[in-house]
Structure formats: structure tokens, C-alpha cells
Scaffold this active site. Structure first.
Site, PDB file in Angstrom:
ATOM      1  N   CYS A   1       0.844  -1.201   0.000  1.00  8.37           N
ATOM      2  CA  CYS A   1       0.000   0.000   0.000  1.00  8.37           C
ATOM      3  C   CYS A   1       0.881   1.254   0.000  1.00  8.37           C
ATOM      4  O   CYS A   1       0.557   2.246  -0.669  1.00  8.37           O
ATOM      5  CB  CYS A   1      -0.933   0.007   1.203  1.00  8.37           C
ATOM      6  SG  CYS A   1      -2.387  -1.056   1.006  1.00  8.37           S
TER       7      CYS A   1
ATOM      8  N   ASN B   1       1.491 -16.848  -3.582  1.00  9.10           N
ATOM      9  CA  ASN B   1       1.733 -17.498  -2.298  1.00  9.10           C
ATOM     10  C   ASN B   1       0.602 -17.109  -1.354  1.00  9.10           C
ATOM     11  O   ASN B   1       0.284 -15.925  -1.212  1.00  9.10           O
ATOM     12  CB  ASN B   1       3.085 -17.049  -1.717  1.00  9.10           C
ATOM     13  CG  ASN B   1       4.245 -17.500  -2.568  1.00  9.10           C
ATOM     14  OD1 ASN B   1       4.188 -18.532  -3.235  1.00  9.10           O
ATOM     15  ND2 ASN B   1       5.310 -16.710  -2.576  1.00  9.10           N
TER      16      ASN B   1
ATOM     17  N   HIS C   1      -0.872 -10.496  -4.351  1.00  8.19           N
ATOM     18  CA  HIS C   1      -0.002 -10.153  -5.473  1.00  8.19           C
ATOM     19  C   HIS C   1       0.349 -11.416  -6.244  1.00  8.19           C
ATOM     20  O   HIS C   1       0.413 -12.504  -5.676  1.00  8.19           O
ATOM     21  CB  HIS C   1       1.282  -9.469  -4.996  1.00  8.19           C
ATOM     22  CG  HIS C   1       2.037 -10.245  -3.956  1.00  8.19           C
ATOM     23  ND1 HIS C   1       1.677 -10.255  -2.637  1.00  8.19           N
ATOM     24  CD2 HIS C   1       3.120 -11.055  -4.053  1.00  8.19           C
ATOM     25  CE1 HIS C   1       2.507 -11.024  -1.950  1.00  8.19           C
ATOM     26  NE2 HIS C   1       3.393 -11.528  -2.793  1.00  8.19           N
TER      27      HIS C   1
ATOM     28  N   ASP D   1      10.553  -7.290  -8.384  1.00  7.48           N
ATOM     29  CA  ASP D   1      10.758  -7.806  -7.025  1.00  7.48           C
ATOM     30  C   ASP D   1      12.159  -7.393  -6.555  1.00  7.48           C
ATOM     31  O   ASP D   1      13.141  -7.491  -7.297  1.00  7.48           O
ATOM     32  CB  ASP D   1      10.620  -9.329  -7.023  1.00  7.48           C
ATOM     33  CG  ASP D   1      10.464  -9.883  -5.612  1.00  7.48           C
ATOM     34  OD1 ASP D   1       9.398 -10.454  -5.312  1.00  7.48           O
ATOM     35  OD2 ASP D   1      11.416  -9.752  -4.807  1.00  7.48           O
TER      36      ASP D   1
ATOM     37  N   HIS E   1      -0.702  -8.545   1.148  1.00  7.09           N
ATOM     38  CA  HIS E   1      -1.485  -7.768   0.177  1.00  7.09           C
ATOM     39  C   HIS E   1      -1.388  -8.608  -1.089  1.00  7.09           C
ATOM     40  O   HIS E   1      -0.279  -8.836  -1.597  1.00  7.09           O
ATOM     41  CB  HIS E   1      -0.855  -6.373   0.022  1.00  7.09           C
ATOM     42  CG  HIS E   1      -1.517  -5.468  -0.975  1.00  7.09           C
ATOM     43  ND1 HIS E   1      -1.785  -4.141  -0.710  1.00  7.09           N
ATOM     44  CD2 HIS E   1      -1.912  -5.680  -2.253  1.00  7.09           C
ATOM     45  CE1 HIS E   1      -2.336  -3.573  -1.779  1.00  7.09           C
ATOM     46  NE2 HIS E   1      -2.415  -4.499  -2.735  1.00  7.09           N
TER      47      HIS E   1
HETATM   48  P1  AMP Z   1       5.411 -13.221  -0.906  1.00  2.00           P
HETATM   49  O1  AMP Z   1       6.460 -14.051  -0.240  1.00  2.00           O
HETATM   50  O2  AMP Z   1       4.583 -13.989  -1.899  1.00  2.00           O
HETATM   51  O3  AMP Z   1       4.575 -12.460   0.099  1.00  2.00           O
HETATM   52  O4  AMP Z   1       6.203 -12.178  -1.787  1.00  2.00           O
HETATM   53  C1  AMP Z   1       6.597 -10.928  -1.319  1.00  2.00           C
HETATM   54  C2  AMP Z   1       7.663 -10.454  -2.269  1.00  2.00           C
HETATM   55  O5  AMP Z   1       7.803  -9.062  -2.099  1.00  2.00           O
HETATM   56  C3  AMP Z   1       9.049 -11.069  -2.020  1.00  2.00           C
HETATM   57  O6  AMP Z   1       9.480 -11.775  -3.176  1.00  2.00           O
HETATM   58  C4  AMP Z   1       9.928  -9.851  -1.716  1.00  2.00           C
HETATM   59  O7  AMP Z   1      11.221  -9.956  -2.272  1.00  2.00           O
HETATM   60  C5  AMP Z   1       9.135  -8.714  -2.338  1.00  2.00           C
HETATM   61  N1  AMP Z   1       9.330  -7.410  -1.750  1.00  2.00           N
HETATM   62  C6  AMP Z   1       9.281  -7.069  -0.443  1.00  2.00           C
HETATM   63  N2  AMP Z   1       9.478  -5.747  -0.296  1.00  2.00           N
HETATM   64  C7  AMP Z   1       9.654  -5.238  -1.544  1.00  2.00           C
HETATM   65  C8  AMP Z   1       9.880  -3.925  -2.061  1.00  2.00           C
HETATM   66  N3  AMP Z   1      10.000  -2.856  -1.253  1.00  2.00           N
HETATM   67  N4  AMP Z   1      10.014  -3.767  -3.396  1.00  2.00           N
HETATM   68  C9  AMP Z   1       9.916  -4.834  -4.212  1.00  2.00           C
HETATM   69  N5  AMP Z   1       9.663  -6.086  -3.796  1.00  2.00           N
HETATM   70  C10 AMP Z   1       9.544  -6.297  -2.469  1.00  2.00           C
HETATM   71 ZN    ZN Z   2      -1.862  -3.257   1.145  1.00  2.00          ZN
END
Ligand code: AMP
Ligand code: ZN
Length: 107
Positions: A8, A88, A101, A31, A99
Site C-alpha cells: 500500500c 503465495n 499479489h 521484485d 497484500h
Molecule cells: P510473498 O512471499 O509472496 O509475500 O512475496 C513478497 C515479495 O515481495 C518477495 O518476493 C519480496 O522480495 C518482495 N518485496 C518485499 N518488499 C519489496 C519492495 N520494497 N520492493 C519490491 N519487492 C519487495
Molecule cells: Zn496493502
């Protein structure tokens, strides 16, 4: 918007991201810890958590995520070589950001 949600904050522009695609409904960005040559997250602009909490009300939003996935694949030129799309759901599946994705990862 959820105050303690990092995605967000990215959508609001409070935290920077490497943007790949954006429309009225989704934002897609690289990512920060890529697991593939192309690893992009497609995030709905409205905060929503779990797929198993979705209902008819979310049909449009869920479809917009998949449209965004296709746009990201085209923008990164991986439609021919192939790509994976991963959601996931839950800590046991490795979810870190609650959130909804889609991960788009090149093959
Ligand atoms: P999940 O494990 O499915 O919740 O994926 C979350 C993903 O968000 C992970 O692959 C992280 O590397 C990525 N992530 C976390 N913070 C950031 C950020 N600030 N910018 C880009 N990716 C992020
Ligand atoms: Zn959010």
C-alpha cells in the site's frame, strides 16, 4: 489502504519501486529480491489479502491482476520463452506480504 502494508505504501508513492506496468487497477514492479531473470510483482491498487476470502465482489479485481500479468509478460518479452505465475497464500507457503499479489517469473 492498510497503514502497515508495504505494498500500500508503494502504491501511495511513499516507498519507491522499479515500476514495470501500471493501469487504473494494478501496479507492477520488479521484485527487490528476484528469483528469476524477470521477477515482477503484480499488485492490485486496493488492499486485499487472501484469495480464500474473495467473492463475487472481487471478480473484477482478480481479473485485472491477470490482465496485468499478461501486460508484464509482453513488456518483458517473455511470452515466447515462457513464464510462471505464482500466488503465495499463507505463511506456510512462504507469503511475506499480506497484500494479494502475483509473482511473474521468467522460465
Ligand atoms: P510473498 O512471499 O509472496 O509475500 O512475496 C513478497 C515479495 O515481495 C518477495 O518476493 C519480496 O522480495 C518482495 N518485496 C518485499 N518488499 C519489496 C519492495 N520494497 N520492493 C519490491 N519487492 C519487495
Ligand atoms: Zn496493502
Amino acid at each position: 489502504m492498510s497503514d502497515d502494508c508495504i505494498f500500500c505504501k508503494i502504491i501511495a508513492g511513499d516507498i519507491p519501486c522499479s515500476r514495470v506496468y501500471e493501469d487504473d487497477h494494478v501496479l507492477a514492479f520488479n521484485d527487490i529480491n528476484p528469483k528469476a531473470r524477470v521477477h515482477v510483482l503484480v499488485v492490485p491498487k486496493v488492499h486485499f489479502d487472501r484469495l480464500h476470502e474473495s467473492d463475487e465482489v472481487e471478480v473484477g479485481m482478480l481479473g485485472r491482476i491477470l490482465v496485468g500479468v499478461g501486460k508484464v509478460a509482453s513488456a518483458n518479452d517473455i511470452t515466447g520463452s515462457g513464464y510462471r505465475v505464482q500466488f503465495n497464500q499463507g505463511r506456510g507457503a512462504g507469503q511475506e506480504v499480506f497484500h494479494l499479489h502475483a509473482h511473474v517469473m521468467s522460465a
